[in-house]
Scaffold this motif. Structure first.
Motif, PDB file in Angstrom:
ATOM      1  N   LYS A  69       0.850  -1.188   0.000  1.00 46.78           N
ATOM      2  CA  LYS A  69       0.000   0.000   0.000  1.00 46.78           C
ATOM      3  C   LYS A  69       0.885   1.237   0.000  1.00 46.78           C
ATOM      4  O   LYS A  69       1.886   1.293   0.696  1.00 46.78           O
ATOM      5  N   GLU A  70       0.492   2.208  -0.807  1.00 42.91           N
ATOM      6  CA  GLU A  70       1.162   3.509  -0.848  1.00 42.91           C
ATOM      7  C   GLU A  70       0.120   4.592  -0.637  1.00 42.91           C
ATOM      8  O   GLU A  70      -0.945   4.548  -1.243  1.00 42.91           O
ATOM      9  N   PRO A  71       0.429   5.571   0.206  1.00 43.77           N
ATOM     10  CA  PRO A  71      -0.539   6.646   0.428  1.00 43.77           C
ATOM     11  C   PRO A  71      -0.606   7.592  -0.772  1.00 43.77           C
ATOM     12  O   PRO A  71       0.377   7.777  -1.487  1.00 43.77           O
ATOM     13  N   TYR A  72      -1.774   8.160  -0.988  1.00 46.76           N
ATOM     14  CA  TYR A  72      -1.939   9.222  -1.983  1.00 46.76           C
ATOM     15  C   TYR A  72      -2.961  10.210  -1.445  1.00 46.76           C
ATOM     16  O   TYR A  72      -3.794   9.878  -0.609  1.00 46.76           O
ATOM     17  N   ALA A 159       1.913  -2.057 -15.293  1.00 43.28           N
ATOM     18  CA  ALA A 159       2.570  -1.464 -14.132  1.00 43.28           C
ATOM     19  C   ALA A 159       3.714  -2.379 -13.722  1.00 43.28           C
ATOM     20  O   ALA A 159       3.680  -3.589 -13.956  1.00 43.28           O
ATOM     21  N   THR A 160       4.717  -1.800 -13.110  1.00 44.53           N
ATOM     22  CA  THR A 160       5.856  -2.563 -12.615  1.00 44.53           C
ATOM     23  C   THR A 160       5.958  -2.383 -11.109  1.00 44.53           C
ATOM     24  O   THR A 160       5.306  -1.522 -10.523  1.00 44.53           O
ATOM     25  N   ALA A 161       6.782  -3.199 -10.501  1.00 46.51           N
ATOM     26  CA  ALA A 161       6.967  -3.139  -9.049  1.00 46.51           C
ATOM     27  C   ALA A 161       7.610  -1.805  -8.667  1.00 46.51           C
ATOM     28  O   ALA A 161       8.365  -1.213  -9.429  1.00 46.51           O
ATOM     29  N   ARG A 162       7.265  -1.376  -7.477  1.00 50.93           N
ATOM     30  CA  ARG A 162       7.870  -0.175  -6.895  1.00 50.93           C
ATOM     31  C   ARG A 162       8.679  -0.584  -5.687  1.00 50.93           C
ATOM     32  O   ARG A 162       8.398  -1.590  -5.048  1.00 50.93           O
ATOM     33  N   GLU A 163       9.694   0.223  -5.373  1.00 46.76           N
ATOM     34  CA  GLU A 163      10.470  -0.023  -4.158  1.00 46.76           C
ATOM     35  C   GLU A 163       9.592   0.285  -2.962  1.00 46.76           C
ATOM     36  O   GLU A 163       8.882   1.292  -2.953  1.00 46.76           O
ATOM     37  N   HIS A 164       9.649  -0.556  -1.950  1.00 48.68           N
ATOM     38  CA  HIS A 164       8.818  -0.371  -0.765  1.00 48.68           C
ATOM     39  C   HIS A 164       9.680  -0.478   0.484  1.00 48.68           C
ATOM     40  O   HIS A 164      10.073  -1.579   0.861  1.00 48.68           O
TER      41      HIS A 164
END
Length: 190
Positions: A69-72, A159-164
């Motif tokens: 999860k990423e905040p927006y 979409a591709t993976a994001r660093e978390h």
């Protein structure tokens, strides 16, 4: 949160994989995130699914380490968007295989009800889940598009993976802290 029997500790690799991929709603949620549609309300509308079902599937995919999860900011309110992890991106051949198999063996209810796997590097449709059947290139999220005729006239880059930063290395790398591969660890996102 178990959605059914827990197969995560079975002696069979296929059974352990089906513990994650055996739920149609989970696969459809992954499809949406690969399409770049990671916001709850947008997924709910596209999937036409109940809040409770979507909430459980998202929680399971986050718990399994496939999504994070990423905040927006949603007009002054902070909400969460679901994005792929490296482990989630590695699921691409599984989803590609389902699409390719379905196109080959199942009748479409209409002329628009088709979805194709496109190798963006050569621009050709492929009949393989992990390698382009036209040019032989390896399929990755960075060089693959899906063409869903019900969504758009043109293929959609994935979409591709994001660093978390909240994920431990074991959540995205099959090597555990002792350097062993394939320990069966099911990581969780922080």
């Amino acid at each position: 949160m178990a959605l059914r029997s827990d197969w995560s500790q079975r002696n069979c690799s296929m059974a352990r994989g089906l513990d994650i991929f055996g739920d149609p709603w989970g696969m459809l949620v992954l499809r949406e995130v690969f399409f770049g549609n990671g916001r709850f309300d947008a997924m709910k509308a596209r999937l036409q699914v109940a809040d409770s079902v979507l909430t459980r599937r998202l929680a399971a995919l986050v718990e399994s380490g496939l999504l994070a999860k990423e905040p927006y900011d949603d007009g002054g309110r902070t909400r969460q968007e679901y994005v792929l992890t490296a482990k989630g991106e590695d699921a691409l051949p599984v989803l590609n295989a389902v699409v390719i198999w379905s196109e080959k063996h199942l009748p479409a209810p209409s002329g628009q009800a088709h979805m194709y796997v496109i190798h963006s590097s050569c621009g050709q449709r492929t009949g393989s889940a992990d390698t382009c059947t036209e040019c032989g290139g390896r399929l990755t999220a960075e060089n693959t598009s899906w063409h869903s005729l019900t969504r758009t006239e043109d293929p959609v880059p994935l979409a591709t993976a994001r660093e978390h930063p909240g994920l431990r290395p074991s959540d995205t790398d099959p090597t555990d802290a002792t350097g062993h591969k394939g320990t069966g660890h099911r990581g969780t996102a922080a």
